[in-house]
Design a protein around this motif. Sequence first.
Motif, PDB file in Angstrom:
ATOM      1  N   ASP A  18      46.464   2.167   7.293  1.00 61.62           N
ATOM      2  CA  ASP A  18      45.186   2.658   6.781  1.00 61.62           C
ATOM      3  C   ASP A  18      45.460   3.907   6.116  1.00 61.62           C
ATOM      4  N   ARG A  23      39.550   5.946   2.542  1.00 54.28           N
ATOM      5  CA  ARG A  23      38.549   5.217   3.052  1.00 54.28           C
ATOM      6  C   ARG A  23      37.363   6.017   3.405  1.00 54.28           C
ATOM      7  N   TRP A  90      42.552 -10.737   7.583  1.00 54.99           N
ATOM      8  CA  TRP A  90      41.259 -10.269   7.026  1.00 54.99           C
ATOM      9  C   TRP A  90      40.567  -9.458   8.126  1.00 54.99           C
ATOM     10  N   ASP A  91      40.943  -9.611   9.262  1.00 58.22           N
ATOM     11  CA  ASP A  91      40.253  -8.789  10.399  1.00 58.22           C
ATOM     12  C   ASP A  91      40.811  -7.390  10.596  1.00 58.22           C
ATOM     13  N   HIS A  92      41.789  -7.315   9.746  1.00 62.60           N
ATOM     14  CA  HIS A  92      42.609  -6.088   9.893  1.00 62.60           C
ATOM     15  C   HIS A  92      42.086  -5.292   8.660  1.00 62.60           C
ATOM     16  N   GLU A  93      41.234  -4.151   8.805  1.00 62.75           N
ATOM     17  CA  GLU A  93      40.499  -3.659   7.844  1.00 62.75           C
ATOM     18  C   GLU A  93      41.368  -3.045   6.584  1.00 62.75           C
ATOM     19  N   ARG A  96      41.769  -5.500   3.583  1.00 61.94           N
ATOM     20  CA  ARG A  96      40.690  -6.182   3.123  1.00 61.94           C
ATOM     21  C   ARG A  96      40.816  -5.791   1.353  1.00 61.94           C
TER      22      ARG A  96
END
Length: 138
Positions: A18, A23, A90-93, A96
Motif C-alpha cells: 500500500d 491513497r 482484486w480484493d487486495h486494494e 486495483r
Amino acid sequence: METHENLLAGPPPTQLPDNAEARKMMESGIKAADVAARFPTYSAAWATLADDYFAAGHAITSYAFARTGYHRGLDQLRRAGWKGHGPIPWDHEPNRGFLRCLNALARAANAIGEKDEAERCQQFLRDSSPEAADALSN
C-alpha cells in the motif's frame, strides 16, 4: 508424518504494498495528475487519469496514461515477487490500480484499433484476476 509442498498449485497470489499517502491524497479529492506527479509509481492515479480522459473522448491520451500505470505496476509486481504469471487479487486494494490500468489499456487499445493488444490485455486481466475482469466489465 511428512508433508510436501504442492508443486502443481501454481504461484501464490501477489499483493502489492500500500502507498497510504498517495491513497489518502486520492481519497481526499486531490487531482489524480497531482498525485501521479508526486507518486509516479502509484498506478491508481494513472488509472484514474486513463478513465477520465477516455470518458472525455481522448482515447490516445487515455492509452498513454494507462500504459504508464501498467508499466509502473509491472515494476512493482516484479519487486513483490511476481514472476510474470499468477494471481493478482482484486480484493487486495493496492492491486486495483494496476488491474484498472490493464483494463484501461485494453479499452483504449481497442478504441484506437490495436485489436491484438486489446485482446492480450483482456486475457491478461482475466488470467490475473477474474474478479477484476468481471468488476471492470461494467
